[in-house]
Design a protein around this motif. Structure first.
Motif, PDB file in Angstrom:
ATOM      1  N   SER A 133       0.845  -1.199   0.000  1.00  0.00           N
ATOM      2  CA  SER A 133       0.000   0.000   0.000  1.00  0.00           C
ATOM      3  C   SER A 133       0.877   1.245   0.000  1.00  0.00           C
ATOM      4  O   SER A 133       2.050   1.197   0.367  1.00  0.00           O
ATOM      5  N   ILE A 134       0.288   2.364  -0.447  1.00  0.00           N
ATOM      6  CA  ILE A 134       0.983   3.649  -0.452  1.00  0.00           C
ATOM      7  C   ILE A 134       0.045   4.682   0.160  1.00  0.00           C
ATOM      8  O   ILE A 134      -1.119   4.782  -0.219  1.00  0.00           O
ATOM      9  N   ILE A 135       0.514   5.428   1.134  1.00  0.00           N
ATOM     10  CA  ILE A 135      -0.263   6.465   1.802  1.00  0.00           C
ATOM     11  C   ILE A 135       0.447   7.794   1.601  1.00  0.00           C
ATOM     12  O   ILE A 135       1.650   7.902   1.862  1.00  0.00           O
ATOM     13  N   VAL A 136      -0.274   8.809   1.115  1.00  0.00           N
ATOM     14  CA  VAL A 136       0.288  10.143   0.876  1.00  0.00           C
ATOM     15  C   VAL A 136      -0.332  11.112   1.870  1.00  0.00           C
ATOM     16  O   VAL A 136      -1.553  11.152   2.035  1.00  0.00           O
ATOM     17  N   ARG A 137       0.500  11.914   2.550  1.00  0.00           N
ATOM     18  CA  ARG A 137       0.026  12.860   3.570  1.00  0.00           C
ATOM     19  C   ARG A 137       0.492  14.287   3.228  1.00  0.00           C
ATOM     20  O   ARG A 137       1.504  14.485   2.549  1.00  0.00           O
ATOM     21  N   ALA A 165      -0.209   6.228  12.152  1.00  0.00           N
ATOM     22  CA  ALA A 165      -0.534   4.830  12.445  1.00  0.00           C
ATOM     23  C   ALA A 165      -0.204   3.904  11.293  1.00  0.00           C
ATOM     24  O   ALA A 165      -0.076   2.684  11.485  1.00  0.00           O
ATOM     25  N   ALA A 166      -0.044   4.448  10.064  1.00  0.00           N
ATOM     26  CA  ALA A 166       0.259   3.606   8.911  1.00  0.00           C
ATOM     27  C   ALA A 166       1.735   3.214   8.846  1.00  0.00           C
ATOM     28  O   ALA A 166       2.117   2.378   8.030  1.00  0.00           O
ATOM     29  N   ASN A 168       5.224   1.474   9.977  1.00  0.00           N
ATOM     30  CA  ASN A 168       5.788   0.385  10.772  1.00  0.00           C
ATOM     31  C   ASN A 168       7.289   0.341  10.542  1.00  0.00           C
ATOM     32  O   ASN A 168       7.832   1.134   9.764  1.00  0.00           O
ATOM     33  N   GLU A 169       7.963  -0.595  11.200  1.00  0.00           N
ATOM     34  CA  GLU A 169       9.421  -0.619  11.152  1.00  0.00           C
ATOM     35  C   GLU A 169       9.968  -0.875   9.749  1.00  0.00           C
ATOM     36  O   GLU A 169      11.103  -0.496   9.439  1.00  0.00           O
ATOM     37  N   SER A 170       9.186  -1.485   8.878  1.00  0.00           N
ATOM     38  CA  SER A 170       9.651  -1.791   7.527  1.00  0.00           C
ATOM     39  C   SER A 170       9.135  -0.812   6.473  1.00  0.00           C
ATOM     40  O   SER A 170       9.332  -1.028   5.264  1.00  0.00           O
ATOM     41  N   SER A 171       8.486   0.278   6.882  1.00  0.00           N
ATOM     42  CA  SER A 171       7.943   1.252   5.922  1.00  0.00           C
ATOM     43  C   SER A 171       9.075   1.987   5.211  1.00  0.00           C
ATOM     44  O   SER A 171      10.156   2.217   5.774  1.00  0.00           O
ATOM     45  N   VAL A 172       8.798   2.339   3.942  1.00  0.00           N
ATOM     46  CA  VAL A 172       9.679   3.228   3.179  1.00  0.00           C
ATOM     47  C   VAL A 172       8.979   4.577   3.081  1.00  0.00           C
ATOM     48  O   VAL A 172       7.839   4.656   2.609  1.00  0.00           O
ATOM     49  N   ILE A 173       9.655   5.639   3.531  1.00  0.00           N
ATOM     50  CA  ILE A 173       9.022   6.963   3.613  1.00  0.00           C
ATOM     51  C   ILE A 173       9.831   7.948   2.777  1.00  0.00           C
ATOM     52  O   ILE A 173      11.060   8.025   2.904  1.00  0.00           O
ATOM     53  N   GLY A 210       5.146  28.079   8.707  1.00  0.00           N
ATOM     54  CA  GLY A 210       4.475  28.258   7.415  1.00  0.00           C
ATOM     55  C   GLY A 210       4.866  27.204   6.408  1.00  0.00           C
ATOM     56  O   GLY A 210       4.281  27.140   5.328  1.00  0.00           O
ATOM     57  N   ALA A 211       5.858  26.367   6.763  1.00  0.00           N
ATOM     58  CA  ALA A 211       6.268  25.299   5.851  1.00  0.00           C
ATOM     59  C   ALA A 211       5.234  24.173   5.834  1.00  0.00           C
ATOM     60  O   ALA A 211       4.465  23.997   6.784  1.00  0.00           O
ATOM     61  N   ILE A 212       5.213  23.420   4.746  1.00  0.00           N
ATOM     62  CA  ILE A 212       4.287  22.311   4.572  1.00  0.00           C
ATOM     63  C   ILE A 212       5.096  21.042   4.309  1.00  0.00           C
ATOM     64  O   ILE A 212       6.068  21.060   3.553  1.00  0.00           O
ATOM     65  N   LEU A 213       4.709  19.967   4.967  1.00  0.00           N
ATOM     66  CA  LEU A 213       5.393  18.683   4.804  1.00  0.00           C
ATOM     67  C   LEU A 213       4.504  17.762   3.963  1.00  0.00           C
ATOM     68  O   LEU A 213       3.352  17.504   4.307  1.00  0.00           O
ATOM     69  N   HIS A 214       5.052  17.290   2.849  1.00  0.00           N
ATOM     70  CA  HIS A 214       4.426  16.236   2.057  1.00  0.00           C
ATOM     71  C   HIS A 214       5.241  14.965   2.271  1.00  0.00           C
ATOM     72  O   HIS A 214       6.470  15.004   2.150  1.00  0.00           O
ATOM     73  N   TYR A 215       4.576  13.856   2.563  1.00  0.00           N
ATOM     74  CA  TYR A 215       5.322  12.604   2.645  1.00  0.00           C
ATOM     75  C   TYR A 215       4.448  11.444   2.202  1.00  0.00           C
ATOM     76  O   TYR A 215       3.212  11.516   2.244  1.00  0.00           O
TER      77      TYR A 215
END
Length: 220
Positions: A133-137, A165-166, A168-173, A210-215
């Motif tokens: 799965s891929i989650i975009v924030r 919450a999405a 885990n230790e093996s996530s690629v961010i 004022g900065a925005i984080l996309h991940y």
């Protein structure tokens, strides 16, 4: 007697006309007014009146009068010529998408980069395995809670703990920071644990309010 008066009147009138024409360019007109009979004669300059006369003078042009009322609106003019073409515009509220190949540093298995007025967002492909799965924030800056959050307005502007919450230790961010003070090495993902990950900015870089984080979080 009447004939004499008529001739004198004609002479005085002619003298007045000639003097007026001779001094049409003068700003002041000088004259002498006879006290007893009221005759008027024009002078070339002031100071030439007789004892029986009164010196007088007046401006050739009087003072300006008050402004008159506004006139009615004029008719509408014709259309002007067509102006030159403008310069190409910049990206506004439209979104531009760019395909990313496998091996891209932001999307290891490929994906899509979305560029808009708010910055850049990545939508990464899964690895093809079951359950990937891929989650975009997108997170705007704000107050931190219990030490977690995207809060560069605090004293610490280079180290952040993000709860998700999405993760885990093996996530690629992969991350992308918009509107920040990034001139050196930029910001990177640090330690990743269950439900959270770390962001730190190296060198002289820091994150401004004022900065925005996309991940994007990729889970296999």
């Amino acid at each position: 007697m009447k004939r004499l008066i008529f001739i004198i009147s004609i002479i005085l009138f002619s003298t007045l006309i000639l003097a007026s024409l001779s001094y049409a360019n003068s700003k002041i007109i000088y004259g002498c007014y006879q006290k007893r009979h009221g005759q008027l004669r024009i002078l070339n300059h002031p100071g030439g009146c007789l004892p029986s006369e009164v010196p007088i003078s007046w401006n050739q042009t009087g003072p300006a009068g008050p402004p008159g009322p506004a006139g009615p609106p004029g008719p509408q003019g014709s259309s002007g010529p067509v102006g030159p073409a403008g310069q190409p515009g910049v990206h506004g509220f439209s979104v531009e998408s760019i395909s990313l190949p496998e091996g891209d540093p932001n999307c290891p298995f490929g994906g899509t980069l979305f560029k808009s007025i708010n910055g850049v967002t990545y939508a990464c492909n899964g690895g093809g395995g079951e359950g990937s799965s891929i989650i975009v924030r997108k997170i705007p800056t704000g107050q931190c809670t219990n030490g977690f959050g995207w809060c560069p307005n605090s004293l610490n502007k280079w180290l952040f703990q993000i709860q998700d919450a999405a993760v885990n230790e093996s996530s690629v961010i992969s991350i992308n920071v918009i509107n920040s003070h990034l001139i050196d090495s930029g910001c990177e993902v640090g330690a990743i644990s269950a439900g959270a990950f770390q962001i730190f900015c190296a060198g002289m870089d820091y994150v401004e309010y004022g900065a925005i984080l996309h991940y994007a979080v990729f889970n296999q």
